[in-house]
Scaffold this active site. Sequence first.
Site: not given
Lengths: 289, 289
Positions: A45, A118, A155
């Site tokens: 990430e 995300k 994540c």
Amino acid sequence: MAENKVNIGIVQTFCSDNKVDNTQRTIKLIRDTAEKGARIICLQELFNTLYFCIEEDYNQFDLAEFQDGPTAQELSKLCAQLKIVLVVPYFEKRTAGLYHNSAIVIDADGKISGNYRKQHIPDDPGYYEKFYFAPGDEGYKVFDTQYGKISVLICWDQWYPEASRIAALKGAEIIFYPTAIGWPVGQDERLNSKEYNAWQTIIKSHAVANGVHTVAVNRTGVEYDNQFWGGSFITDPFGEVLFQAPYTDETYEAIEVDLSQTEYFRRRWPFLRDRRTDTYKPVTKRFID
Amino acid sequence: MAENKVNIGIVQTFCSDNKVDNTQRTIKLIRDTAEKGARIICLQELFNTLYFCIEEDYNQFDLAEFQDGPTAQELSKLCAQLKIVLVVPYFEKRTAGLYHNSAIVIDADGKISGNYRKQHIPDDPGYYEKFYFAPGDEGYKVFDTQYGKISVLICWDQWYPEASRIAALKGAEIIFYPTAIGWPVGQDERLNSKEYNAWQTIIKSHAVANGVHTVAVNRTGVEYDNQFWGGSFITDPFGEVLFQAPYTDETYEAIEVDLSQTEYFRRRWPFLRDRRTDTYKPVTKRFID
């Protein structure tokens, strides 16, 4: 069933505050990983910056790039040259004052296959992401690359079975989880171990629930007072760990997997056949009081 | 946070084709488990019969009982006497020709708190459940017992993150998974191990995703050519295994857990806060072509 082998690469690195150097060091590692045989390589990430969300600092927005910015352009050339698919997690500038935590997928001909933003944004001490990143507004995506149908979740997304389920329902054969997760320096080893194991458990479970391969790529190294815990890993559809990186060292590795395991696993355990889709609407609720 | 301790019991047994004997042997083990301190005790799926779904046999329907049948009545008295909550998985007759794979929850005063009907019904060689059981039509349930809010999901349900999510959204603090899962006799040890681990992984993950305790109770013993793999276990909200039973022996055990761990876990990792409920509608689809 005919085998369908693909070689997956992971690159787990330290980062410094020098973005150019981080990028060039990672390019070197991508070349080394491709040399080992990897065809689809995933980076961590925000791969070429520190995990700057440790504080809320307006100046950090300078680190962001557009989807087709200089980093994307340089890595596209690299993919075409090496004939690799690359998952590139980066700090995305969409327009003035609108930023995302994103990943582009570059196909083996160097073309950008697409961009994932995300969806789940954390905000906890040391992880002030809600300040920096707008939540993704384009849903979950599958990228039909030359070496397989892949999905990317970033994540905090990794904790949500809903996200992996939708990726699998859209046809993902491998789900990649670039991440930046760590332990506060000095936290006791027992809790460190519980946290790492919980993290690995949830990602393994996405493999099991959906019959897909999973790949988690985490950064390592100490930044501020955070020990990023590395420990990147690859699982088969049973959630069995095929490779696990060390916690505190840089690592690059290439592991061959067989995507026909998805068909094998799902025939034996046909979870998709028996889903009670008529009963799942409450999943879209915040809570049921 | 104030501690909120409760002692959970599991009873993992062999079964014979003698239902009366299975029931009486289990009652003895329930007494022993309560003696060890257990306040909420869970039995295995279809606790007092063989796993008869090995074949499609009309005569097996004779084994079914109504919700308030003789087994429920006998165990209700036992619960009132021992002041325990009991999860009783059984073969339910609802009306002529309509049967379910169900579990009643009996509260510590002996009253039946409610009945849960298995939602996900398998059909695989040796597990011909679609012949015997209509899928549950009353959704997922939480039972507010004297010792905590608990949910019950039965066997095949355990593979579905949607089910555990809905249970947690309805307030479950502990999710119980009575089950009957095993290895074909003679299957190689490597595959046995992969299957057991996948099973444990998915149940552990429900703890992690939702910040709840999980309790899996599986039968053991060889029936026909199936070695039920026992290995019942209890986890905390990190998915850490607090107790695990052996694979091939009968076991009863009482383990104290602290339900305040749910609050502790969810404050540190506030997954419920950040769920993207606006993006989960595709979960209700069979597949997305």
